[in-house]
Design an enzyme around this catalytic site. Structure first.
Site, PDB file in Angstrom:
ATOM      1  N   LYS A  52      53.023  49.924  39.947  1.00 42.84           N
ATOM      2  CA  LYS A  52      53.194  50.121  38.753  1.00 42.84           C
ATOM      3  C   LYS A  52      53.454  51.682  39.283  1.00 42.84           C
ATOM      4  O   LYS A  52      54.596  52.376  38.746  1.00 42.84           O
ATOM      5  CB  LYS A  52      52.585  50.507  37.158  1.00 42.84           C
ATOM      6  CG  LYS A  52      53.128  48.898  36.421  1.00 42.84           C
ATOM      7  CD  LYS A  52      52.037  48.903  35.656  1.00 42.84           C
ATOM      8  CE  LYS A  52      52.024  47.952  34.496  1.00 42.84           C
ATOM      9  NZ  LYS A  52      51.585  47.485  33.602  1.00 42.84           N
ATOM     10  N   SER A  68      48.233  51.747  35.101  1.00 39.97           N
ATOM     11  CA  SER A  68      47.300  50.951  34.342  1.00 39.97           C
ATOM     12  C   SER A  68      47.874  49.868  34.344  1.00 39.97           C
ATOM     13  O   SER A  68      48.848  49.565  33.521  1.00 39.97           O
ATOM     14  CB  SER A  68      46.770  51.733  33.029  1.00 39.97           C
ATOM     15  OG  SER A  68      45.492  51.062  32.857  1.00 39.97           O
ATOM     16  N   ASP A  69      46.626  48.435  34.156  1.00 42.02           N
ATOM     17  CA  ASP A  69      47.248  47.327  33.808  1.00 42.02           C
ATOM     18  C   ASP A  69      45.780  46.803  33.646  1.00 42.02           C
ATOM     19  O   ASP A  69      45.047  47.078  33.833  1.00 42.02           O
ATOM     20  CB  ASP A  69      47.560  46.728  34.993  1.00 42.02           C
ATOM     21  CG  ASP A  69      48.638  45.203  34.641  1.00 42.02           C
ATOM     22  OD1 ASP A  69      49.578  45.053  34.187  1.00 42.02           O
ATOM     23  OD2 ASP A  69      47.629  44.206  34.686  1.00 42.02           O
ATOM     24  N   GLN A  70      46.144  45.403  32.857  1.00 41.80           N
ATOM     25  CA  GLN A  70      45.408  45.192  31.818  1.00 41.80           C
ATOM     26  C   GLN A  70      45.027  43.256  31.976  1.00 41.80           C
ATOM     27  O   GLN A  70      46.256  43.523  31.512  1.00 41.80           O
ATOM     28  CB  GLN A  70      44.122  45.185  30.447  1.00 41.80           C
ATOM     29  CG  GLN A  70      43.241  44.978  30.169  1.00 41.80           C
ATOM     30  CD  GLN A  70      43.151  45.134  28.588  1.00 41.80           C
ATOM     31  OE1 GLN A  70      43.967  44.755  27.737  1.00 41.80           O
ATOM     32  NE2 GLN A  70      42.257  46.181  28.273  1.00 41.80           N
TER      33      GLN A  70
END
Length: 191
Positions: A52, A68-70
């Site tokens: 990203k 950011s990723d989750q």
């Protein structure tokens, strides 16, 4: 202050970053978020946070990009966003009395400076035993269809838990601010 870009279209991440009183903009990265064959959940979330940031940095190489990723894991399986109230209720019924693990990866990137650092935050959410009526009531009020795990911890979702274990409470919402401040200080940016 250098230009800061949040590589996200998430209103939750934007609201979290606003807490730091920084001047920033948001750009939605256009990447494929599909897991790769045999990719671990932790590797997936790390790769996506980095990709990203890299996608946005292609057009803004002088800027500081936050990616950011989750992901969430339940019984060893990846848990996605439910998408519908019925799917949210089904997920919450499965989680009742059990635990979910959330992995939130963060990337701070500046291509011009040659700076790239990542950090992974892990959060364990223990659900209390939930009745069908409680689940239906909760989903009707909070409408958590766009949230992995079918809850909004920053809202009424907190009432579904017995406990939350994390070094960074903002990681559960999708952007670990303690980790971000640490990475920014390493880069010489002081929020």
């Amino acid at each position: 202050m250098p230009q800061i870009i949040l590589a996200s279209s998430s209103s939750y991440r934007k609201q979290l970053l606003e807490r730091l009183k920084l001047d920033f903009s948001c750009i939605s990265p256009d990447i494929d978020e599909s897991p790769k064959p045999d990719e671990t959940i932790q590797s997936l979330v790390d790769r996506l946070a980095r990709q990203k940031a890299e996608a946005v940095a292609l057009q803004h190489p002088d800027s500081w990009i936050i990616g950011s990723d989750q992901t969430a894991s339940f019984a060893g399986s990846l848990i996605g966003k439910p998408g519908t109230p019925q799917a949210a209720e089904k997920q919450l019924q499965a989680f009742s009395g059990k635990s979910l693990t959330f992995y939130t990866s963060l990337c701070l990137l500046n291509q011009k400076e040659g700076f790239l650092q990542t950090e992974l935050s892990t959060t364990l959410v223990r659900f209390r035993n939930l009745s069908s009526a409680e689940i239906q009531h909760y989903v009707a009020i909070d409408n958590p269809i766009d949230c992995a795990g079918s809850f909004k911890a920053e809202s009424l979702g907190i009432s579904l838990f017995d406990a939350v274990e994390s070094e960074d409470p903002t990681a559960l919402i999708g952007l670990p601010l303690i980790a971000l401040c640490r990475l920014m200080r390493h880069a010489g940016i002081y929020p």
